[in-house]
Design a protein around this motif. Structure first.
Motif, mmCIF file in Angstrom:
data_model
loop_
_atom_site.group_PDB
_atom_site.id
_atom_site.type_symbol
_atom_site.label_atom_id
_atom_site.label_comp_id
_atom_site.label_asym_id
_atom_site.label_seq_id
_atom_site.Cartn_x
_atom_site.Cartn_y
_atom_site.Cartn_z
ATOM 1 N N ASN A 15 0.845 -1.195 0.000
ATOM 2 C CA ASN A 15 0.000 0.000 0.000
ATOM 3 C C ASN A 15 0.882 1.249 0.000
ATOM 4 N N ASP A 16 0.625 2.162 -0.929
ATOM 5 C CA ASP A 16 1.483 3.339 -1.089
ATOM 6 C C ASP A 16 1.459 4.258 0.130
ATOM 7 N N THR A 72 -4.789 6.033 0.485
ATOM 8 C CA THR A 72 -5.253 5.746 1.844
ATOM 9 C C THR A 72 -4.931 4.298 2.169
ATOM 10 N N MET A 73 -4.725 4.026 3.437
ATOM 11 C CA MET A 73 -4.441 2.661 3.842
ATOM 12 C C MET A 73 -5.652 1.751 3.666
ATOM 13 N N ARG A 121 5.687 4.878 6.626
ATOM 14 C CA ARG A 121 6.539 3.828 7.201
ATOM 15 C C ARG A 121 5.761 2.976 8.188
ATOM 16 N N ARG A 122 4.546 2.617 7.791
ATOM 17 C CA ARG A 122 3.672 1.758 8.582
ATOM 18 C C ARG A 122 3.304 0.536 7.736
ATOM 19 N N THR A 123 4.316 -0.205 7.350
ATOM 20 C CA THR A 123 4.126 -1.301 6.390
ATOM 21 C C THR A 123 3.917 -2.657 7.062
ATOM 22 N N THR A 124 3.891 -2.691 8.380
ATOM 23 C CA THR A 124 3.674 -3.949 9.093
ATOM 24 C C THR A 124 2.182 -4.217 9.227
ATOM 25 N N LYS A 140 -9.952 -2.998 -0.560
ATOM 26 C CA LYS A 140 -10.393 -3.119 -1.961
ATOM 27 C C LYS A 140 -9.474 -4.082 -2.708
ATOM 28 N N ARG A 141 -8.182 -3.991 -2.467
ATOM 29 C CA ARG A 141 -7.236 -4.873 -3.150
ATOM 30 C C ARG A 141 -7.465 -6.335 -2.767
#
Length: 476
Positions: A381-382, A443-444, A388-391, A449-450
């Motif tokens: 997610n972009d 948006t996170m 930097r909240r990719t966890t 949707k993905r």
């Protein structure tokens, strides 16, 4: 002298659920008596949701300062003034308290009695020197911290959620018994505010949540320096020196001890049923709470129970949900039944952990294994990358007709994201409904949707579908 009241509804307990019933009934001009022996607002306002989230917010600010260099920002050394953290917590409580106050409800027309309520028979309650004979009763007395019978526990000054937020001094080493939501939220918050923290959990931490997603949260908390010991049974507690506490335990690897300065007991909650005269009222109950049907009615047809004391899910929003069901039945004689499958919950750690609907295990059991599991990671997610909240990840559970049965999210903002999915589960929506909405970029929430679209990915590889596409191209 004894005074007598004959209201339409008598509510016992001025917490979230009781106040919701009182406000709704008063709005329709119904005569209501509300009896509360303690603080208005109940556990949530005074000892639970509000102060704990205020402390978590303080911890988040401290953590954000420590993380600032990752973004090219220097914030200097993090310094925590625990006395001012205490003031922040109680300032938040004070800001919300007027909404739950005796004065506000009396202004609505509710008769508020600040006394202890007790049934003396099936139709009568005594509150101080006031006798109440109501058409219907709503018991909304909530729950209290469960203190396990651990040898030596009564010899130390331990904390519960009812005393934790009164402290103005930071613990040097906080030991927490219990790795549920309260235990893990407070463990991370105190660690971020400078304390050393050890959590002892008898089974699996965050054991009521999806193990896959709970592991993401627990790994993050461990990475911040919280010592988490799972599968450990506490065997004794004792004083150590003038101010220390020693907790002994037995685990898979054998016996051990933890030495600390402060002890928080967060081992669950017990329904507040003692002293209510429930036996005199003919209201069946046990240590879990008042026994009610799906309509929240007890064995005494005059008496309903809502919220924690009803023996089900213990969340403030559940008490509010129950209040609506009871008002529907008492005021409008319309049938209503509790549906626990639509209740969301959130653990406010960082990353957050949110859930609604059936778990993967529950769905597989109810649907004979004919379910699909869809996932999408935050790392794809972009917006998560920019923050930097990719966890974390989202996990959807759907049936053969693509109906959404359950959703779990572990990651930043999970508690806000789950709202949309709670709506979807409550209204039996399908992935087609989700596929048809457009989320703003970036948006996170796009991860949902993905995940939903991924359900249709296998169609792109089906020979029959590809043949139809080639055929349609011939028509220009």
């Amino acid at each position: 002298m004894t005074s007598r009241l004959t209201p339409d509804i008598c509510i016992i307990g001025g917490g979230s659920g009781g106040l919701s019933v009182a406000a709704a009934a008063a709005a329709f001009g119904v005569e209501v008596v509300l009896v509360e022996k303690g603080r208005m607002g109940g556990d949530c306002l005074n000892y639970g949701c509000v102060p704990s989230k205020a402390m978590i917010a303080a911890g988040k600010h401290a953590h954000a300062m420590a993380e600032a260099p990752r973004f090219g920002v220097s914030a200097g050394e993090v310094k925590v003034n625990f006395g001012k953290v205490h003031d922040h917590i109680h300032g938040v409580i004070a800001a919300i308290a007027p909404n739950d106050s005796v004065e506000r409800f009396r202004a609505m027309g509710v008769t508020v009695l600040e006394a202890e309520a007790k049934f003396v028979n099936r139709t009568t309650v005594m509150a101080g020197d006031t006798e109440i004979r109501a058409r219907r009763y709503v018991v909304a007395t909530g729950s209290s911290p469960f203190v396990p019978p651990i040898p030596g526990l009564d010899s130390v000054d331990y904390l519960t959620n009812e005393t934790l937020f009164e402290r103005t001094r930071a613990p040097k080493h906080l030991i927490i018994i219990g790795g549920g939501p309260i235990g893990m939220e407070m463990a991370q918050a105190h660690r971020r505010l400078g304390a050393e923290v050890t959590v002892l959990e008898g089974a699996r931490a965050l054991g009521k949540d999806d193990p896959e997603l709970a592991a993401i949260v627990l790994d993050a908390i461990r990475a911040e320096g919280v010592a988490l010991l799972e599968g450990c049974q506490v065997t004794s507690v004792e004083k150590r020196g003038k101010t220390g506490i020693r907790v002994s335990y037995e685990g898979k690897a054998g016996a051990g001890v933890v030495d600390g300065t402060d002890l928080l007991v967060a081992g669950g909650r017990l329904a507040n049923v003692e002293g209510l005269g429930l036996d005199e009222a003919g209201v069946a109950h046990d240590r879990r709470g008042i026994k009610v049907g799906a309509n929240l009615r007890s064995s005494n047809s005059r008496v309903y129970a809502i919220g924690d004391v009803a023996g089900g899910l213990q969340f403030t929003h559940v008490a509010g949900y129950h209040a609506g069901l009871v008002v529907q039945q008492i005021l409008f004689r319309l049938p209503a039944k509790e549906n626990r499958d639509i209740i969301p919950w959130v653990t406010y750690t960082d990353p957050e952990l949110a859930h609604v609907g059936l778990s993967e295990e529950e769905a597989a059991r109810r649907h004979g294994g004919r379910i699909s599991i869809l996932r999408w990671p935050y790392a794809e997610n972009d917006r998560a990358q920019t923050e930097r909240r990719t966890t974390g990840l989202i996990k959807l559970v759907v049936d053969r007709k693509a109906r959404i049965l359950g959703v779990s999210i572990a990651g930043a903002g999970a508690g806000e994201m789950i709202n949309m999915w709670a709506l979807a589960v409550a209204n039996s929506m399908t992935l087609k409904d989700v596929r048809g909405y457009v989320p703003p970029y970036p948006t996170m929430a796009e991860i949902g949707k993905r995940a939903a679209i991924s359900y249709y990915s296998p169609l792109t590889r089906k020979p029959s579908v590809r043949w139809i596409v080639r055929l349609l191209r011939r028509f220009g």
